[in-house]
Design a protein around this motif. Structure first.
Motif, PDB file in Angstrom:
ATOM      1  N   PRO A 161      54.458  91.150  -4.402  1.00 14.88           N
ATOM      2  CA  PRO A 161      53.713  91.621  -5.569  1.00 14.88           C
ATOM      3  C   PRO A 161      52.319  91.019  -5.673  1.00 14.88           C
ATOM      4  CG  PRO A 161      55.977  91.200  -6.176  1.00 14.88           C
ATOM      5  CD  PRO A 161      55.822  90.732  -4.761  1.00 14.88           C
ATOM      6  N   ALA A 162      52.173  89.792  -5.216  1.00 10.34           N
ATOM      7  CA  ALA A 162      50.845  89.170  -5.283  1.00 10.34           C
ATOM      8  C   ALA A 162      49.846  89.946  -4.434  1.00 10.34           C
ATOM      9  CB  ALA A 162      50.919  87.721  -4.808  1.00 10.34           C
ATOM     10  N   ILE A 163      50.304  90.470  -3.341  1.00  6.77           N
ATOM     11  CA  ILE A 163      49.407  91.235  -2.477  1.00  6.77           C
ATOM     12  C   ILE A 163      49.005  92.530  -3.178  1.00  6.77           C
ATOM     13  CG2 ILE A 163      49.282  92.496  -0.292  1.00  6.77           C
ATOM     14  CD1 ILE A 163      51.017  90.278   0.899  1.00  6.77           C
ATOM     15  N   THR A 164      49.942  93.114  -3.889  1.00  5.43           N
ATOM     16  CA  THR A 164      49.617  94.310  -4.653  1.00  5.43           C
ATOM     17  C   THR A 164      48.591  93.985  -5.733  1.00  5.43           C
ATOM     18  OG1 THR A 164      51.825  95.181  -4.247  1.00  5.43           O
ATOM     19  CG2 THR A 164      50.572  96.157  -6.058  1.00  5.43           C
ATOM     20  N   GLN A 165      48.754  92.840  -6.358  1.00  2.12           N
ATOM     21  CA  GLN A 165      47.775  92.432  -7.359  1.00  2.12           C
ATOM     22  C   GLN A 165      46.409  92.232  -6.731  1.00  2.12           C
ATOM     23  OE1 GLN A 165      49.214  89.087  -9.707  1.00  2.12           O
ATOM     24  NE2 GLN A 165      51.274  89.721  -9.183  1.00  2.12           N
ATOM     25  N   LEU A 166      46.405  91.679  -5.549  1.00  8.13           N
ATOM     26  CA  LEU A 166      45.141  91.482  -4.852  1.00  8.13           C
ATOM     27  C   LEU A 166      44.494  92.826  -4.556  1.00  8.13           C
ATOM     28  CD1 LEU A 166      43.067  89.748  -3.372  1.00  8.13           C
ATOM     29  CD2 LEU A 166      44.568  89.751  -1.380  1.00  8.13           C
ATOM     30  N   PHE A 167      45.283  93.753  -4.139  1.00  9.08           N
ATOM     31  CA  PHE A 167      44.778  95.090  -3.850  1.00  9.08           C
ATOM     32  C   PHE A 167      44.159  95.697  -5.102  1.00  9.08           C
ATOM     33  CE2 PHE A 167      44.496  99.117  -1.820  1.00  9.08           C
ATOM     34  CZ  PHE A 167      44.881 100.068  -2.740  1.00  9.08           C
ATOM     35  N   ASN A 168      44.854  95.585  -6.212  1.00 11.48           N
ATOM     36  CA  ASN A 168      44.331  96.131  -7.458  1.00 11.48           C
ATOM     37  C   ASN A 168      43.045  95.428  -7.877  1.00 11.48           C
ATOM     38  OD1 ASN A 168      46.460  97.929  -7.643  1.00 11.48           O
ATOM     39  ND2 ASN A 168      47.711  96.569  -8.922  1.00 11.48           N
ATOM     40  N   ALA A 169      42.996  94.138  -7.641  1.00 10.20           N
ATOM     41  CA  ALA A 169      41.782  93.398  -7.979  1.00 10.20           C
ATOM     42  C   ALA A 169      40.609  93.892  -7.144  1.00 10.20           C
ATOM     43  CB  ALA A 169      41.997  91.904  -7.764  1.00 10.20           C
ATOM     44  N   PHE A 170      40.859  94.159  -5.889  1.00 12.71           N
ATOM     45  CA  PHE A 170      39.792  94.679  -5.036  1.00 12.71           C
ATOM     46  C   PHE A 170      39.353  96.061  -5.489  1.00 12.71           C
ATOM     47  CE2 PHE A 170      38.312  91.962  -1.869  1.00 12.71           C
ATOM     48  CZ  PHE A 170      39.327  91.167  -1.400  1.00 12.71           C
ATOM     49  N   ALA A 171      40.302  96.847  -5.929  1.00 11.87           N
ATOM     50  CA  ALA A 171      39.947  98.182  -6.411  1.00 11.87           C
ATOM     51  C   ALA A 171      38.994  98.076  -7.595  1.00 11.87           C
ATOM     52  CB  ALA A 171      41.211  98.943  -6.807  1.00 11.87           C
ATOM     53  N   ALA A 172      39.313  97.177  -8.499  1.00 11.24           N
ATOM     54  CA  ALA A 172      38.441  96.979  -9.652  1.00 11.24           C
ATOM     55  C   ALA A 172      37.111  96.360  -9.237  1.00 11.24           C
ATOM     56  CB  ALA A 172      39.138  96.088 -10.681  1.00 11.24           C
ATOM     57  N   ALA A 173      37.168  95.430  -8.291  1.00 10.77           N
ATOM     58  CA  ALA A 173      35.951  94.752  -7.848  1.00 10.77           C
ATOM     59  C   ALA A 173      34.986  95.727  -7.181  1.00 10.77           C
ATOM     60  CB  ALA A 173      36.304  93.613  -6.893  1.00 10.77           C
ATOM     61  N   GLN A 174      35.515  96.649  -6.442  1.00  9.81           N
ATOM     62  CA  GLN A 174      34.636  97.592  -5.762  1.00  9.81           C
ATOM     63  C   GLN A 174      34.039  98.593  -6.740  1.00  9.81           C
ATOM     64  OE1 GLN A 174      36.283  99.252  -2.201  1.00  9.81           O
ATOM     65  NE2 GLN A 174      36.832  97.257  -1.371  1.00  9.81           N
ATOM     66  N   TYR A 175      34.643  98.679  -7.900  1.00 11.04           N
ATOM     67  CA  TYR A 175      34.085  99.563  -8.921  1.00 11.04           C
ATOM     68  C   TYR A 175      33.003  98.854  -9.730  1.00 11.04           C
ATOM     69  CZ  TYR A 175      33.796 102.686 -12.936  1.00 11.04           C
ATOM     70  OH  TYR A 175      33.344 103.520 -13.919  1.00 11.04           O
ATOM     71  N   ASP A 176      33.267  97.596 -10.107  1.00 13.97           N
ATOM     72  CA  ASP A 176      32.320  96.929 -10.989  1.00 13.97           C
ATOM     73  C   ASP A 176      31.490  95.844 -10.313  1.00 13.97           C
ATOM     74  OD1 ASP A 176      35.002  95.076 -12.666  1.00 13.97           O
ATOM     75  OD2 ASP A 176      34.058  94.760 -10.720  1.00 13.97           O
ATOM     76  N   GLY A 177      31.759  95.610  -9.046  1.00 13.08           N
ATOM     77  CA  GLY A 177      30.942  94.667  -8.299  1.00 13.08           C
ATOM     78  C   GLY A 177      31.242  93.208  -8.543  1.00 13.08           C
ATOM     79  N   LYS A 178      32.268  92.917  -9.339  1.00 15.05           N
ATOM     80  CA  LYS A 178      32.583  91.513  -9.604  1.00 15.05           C
ATOM     81  C   LYS A 178      33.397  90.935  -8.457  1.00 15.05           C
ATOM     82  CE  LYS A 178      32.658  92.187 -14.593  1.00 15.05           C
ATOM     83  NZ  LYS A 178      33.484  92.162 -15.819  1.00 15.05           N
ATOM     84  N   PRO A 179      33.220  89.661  -8.191  1.00 14.48           N
ATOM     85  CA  PRO A 179      34.003  89.051  -7.125  1.00 14.48           C
ATOM     86  C   PRO A 179      35.453  88.837  -7.556  1.00 14.48           C
ATOM     87  CG  PRO A 179      32.674  87.396  -8.221  1.00 14.48           C
ATOM     88  CD  PRO A 179      32.283  88.722  -8.824  1.00 14.48           C
TER      89      PRO A 179
END
Lengths: 279, 171
Positions: A161-179
């Motif tokens: 599940p942590a990897i899924t969370q990481l994936f979701n974080a990247f999805a959001a990061a690529q949208y808003d540019g936040k690290p």
């Protein structure tokens, strides 16, 4: 974006408590609903934006375009023009105007003049507001496991599940540019608890909420997937905890405390460290 | 008498030669069984009389310490991990694991709990054992090395297989 903002505002600052650090609990099995808030903590099992579905209904890959019909600015309907006889027909002859009682003629309506004036008086529809400039990362393709550095190489049986969370974080990061800030730790680790407290200080919380997508990953239970995730960045046995890694939206490593050293866990120093790696 | 006690007495006696000889007994010997994991080098050997299994834990990085052998398995309020040496097979323990190093109570900024830890650097533990018959022995080693700002992953039950021949050579 509005849903993300709502999720962030509602739950963004509740994911990093000390006693219940929420290190990727075993029950966090909602890959599509684990919200990656625009500026909040990605605590596993928390921060759920109801109905938020990263994969459907909100394509982060396209720029947001406002609707054409803006409330309160409905285009004005044209002024009704008088009826005109169709061409080729016998022009209607206006009936003789009835004589006024005093013998004066009533004014004859000048339909031609009315037609001409209605054209002049027609109000053009209001100009549409200019669309907002596209987000710098709005055109980026939606990430997949194959596009996030390293994740594609993880064995299928390590997709925790942590990897899924990481994936979701990247999805959001690529949208808003936040690290993305990865926080590897364990509940038995005193230094990790000290970091938890530092994250809860007002200034640090503010920076985390505004500028990062945070993913907490528990290494305390020997979870195979989580350990594999850490091994993407540092060989097992070479890092201590807490292990903090700041990733750019494209997955590039900005800082890795296994190599750079740990920040100090007082509010001032930790906040300064966070600010340093935002850009 | 345990080798580490001999060292202490020799040091206090002010006899340099005796102290040097005693020190030689506590450093890694050619027949020590060694391994390195999670930033700590571990070396163990049997005393010549076979009554003590001596294990030396040496953190590889400065500023790191190990937790007390007396720490509960789950630590203090869930924090910390004890140092453990357990034996099986041809080796049998005759008493509790002890360490000659003095304990200190460590507090970390942001953490209310104090932890009993050994001074930074190497620490040697002594386990009273008996060689129980012939054959191989197994030693299970557990520890966690931490600094005030970082903890290495804990090692739990790292197995060390010691053959009968090695057991004899370790003395």
């Amino acid at each position: 974006m509005s849903m993300v903002a709502v999720a962030s505002a509602a739950t963004g600052l509740t994911g990093c408590s000390g006693p219940d650090r929420a290190r990727e609990p075993a029950g966090a099995a909602h890959p599509l609903s684990t919200a990656s808030s625009a500026g909040g903590h990605e605590a596993a099992g928390r921060n759920q934006a109801p109905g938020r579905d990263q994969g459907q209904g909100h394509d982060h890959g396209q720029a947001a375009v406002p609707p054409l019909a803006v409330a309160g600015t409905v285009p004005a309907a044209p002024i009704s023009a008088p009826l005109l006889p169709p061409s080729g027909t016998t022009p209607l002859v206006s009936p003789p105007t009835p004589a006024a009682a005093d013998g004066n003629h009533l004014p004859v309506p000048d339909h031609a003049a009315a037609k001409d004036s209605s054209a002049k008086n027609r109000v053009p529809p209001p100009a549409l507001p200019a669309p907002p400039p596209p987000h710098p990362h709005a055109s980026a393709p939606r990430p997949t496991f194959a596009t996030i550095p390293g994740l594609a190489n993880l064995p299928d049986d390590s997709r925790s599940p942590a990897i899924t969370q990481l994936f979701n974080a990247f999805a959001a990061a690529q949208y808003d540019g936040k690290p993305v800030l990865l926080d590897f730790g364990a509940d038995w680790c005193p230094a990790c608890k000290a970091l938890d407290k530092a994250m809860q200080t007002p200034k640090a919380r503010s920076v985390l909420a505004e500028s990062y997508h945070v993913v907490h990953i528990d290494l305390g239970n020997g979870d195979y997937g989580n350990t594999m995730l850490a091994s993407l960045y540092d060989a097992y046995g070479t890092y201590g905890m807490p292990l903090l890694i700041v990733l750019s939206p494209d997955g590039a490593v900005r800082v890795d405390t296994a190599r750079s050293g740990q920040p100090k866990y007082d509010e001032a120093n930790f906040t300064a460290w966070l600010k340093r790696w935002v850009r | 008498m345990k080798p580490s006690t001999i060292l202490t007495v020799a040091a206090l006696s002010g006899i340099p030669a005796l102290a040097a000889l005693s020190l030689a007994l506590t450093v890694h010997r050619p027949h020590d069984v060694t391994f390195t994991e999670q930033g700590v080098s571990v070396a163990m050997h049997l005393s010549q009389d076979g009554d003590w299994l001596q294990t030396t834990f040496t953190p590889q990085r400065p500023g790191f310490h190990l937790y007390s052998v007396g720490l509960p398995a789950d630590g203090v309020e869930g924090l910390g991990r004890p140092t453990r040496v357990e034996v099986a097979g041809a080796l049998r323990s005759r008493g509790p694991l002890t360490a000659e190093a003095p304990l200190r109570m460590l507090t970390i900024q942001g953490v209310d709990t104090a932890f009993p830890v050994y001074p930074d650097g190497p620490v040697t533990t002594d386990l009273p054992v008996a060689v129980d018959g012939h054959g191989d022995a197994k030693v299970l080693v557990s520890y966690a090395a931490c600094s005030p700002r970082e903890c290495m992953m804990p090692v739990t039950g790292h197995p060390v297989e010691i053959s009968a021949a090695a057991l004899a050579a370790m003395r």
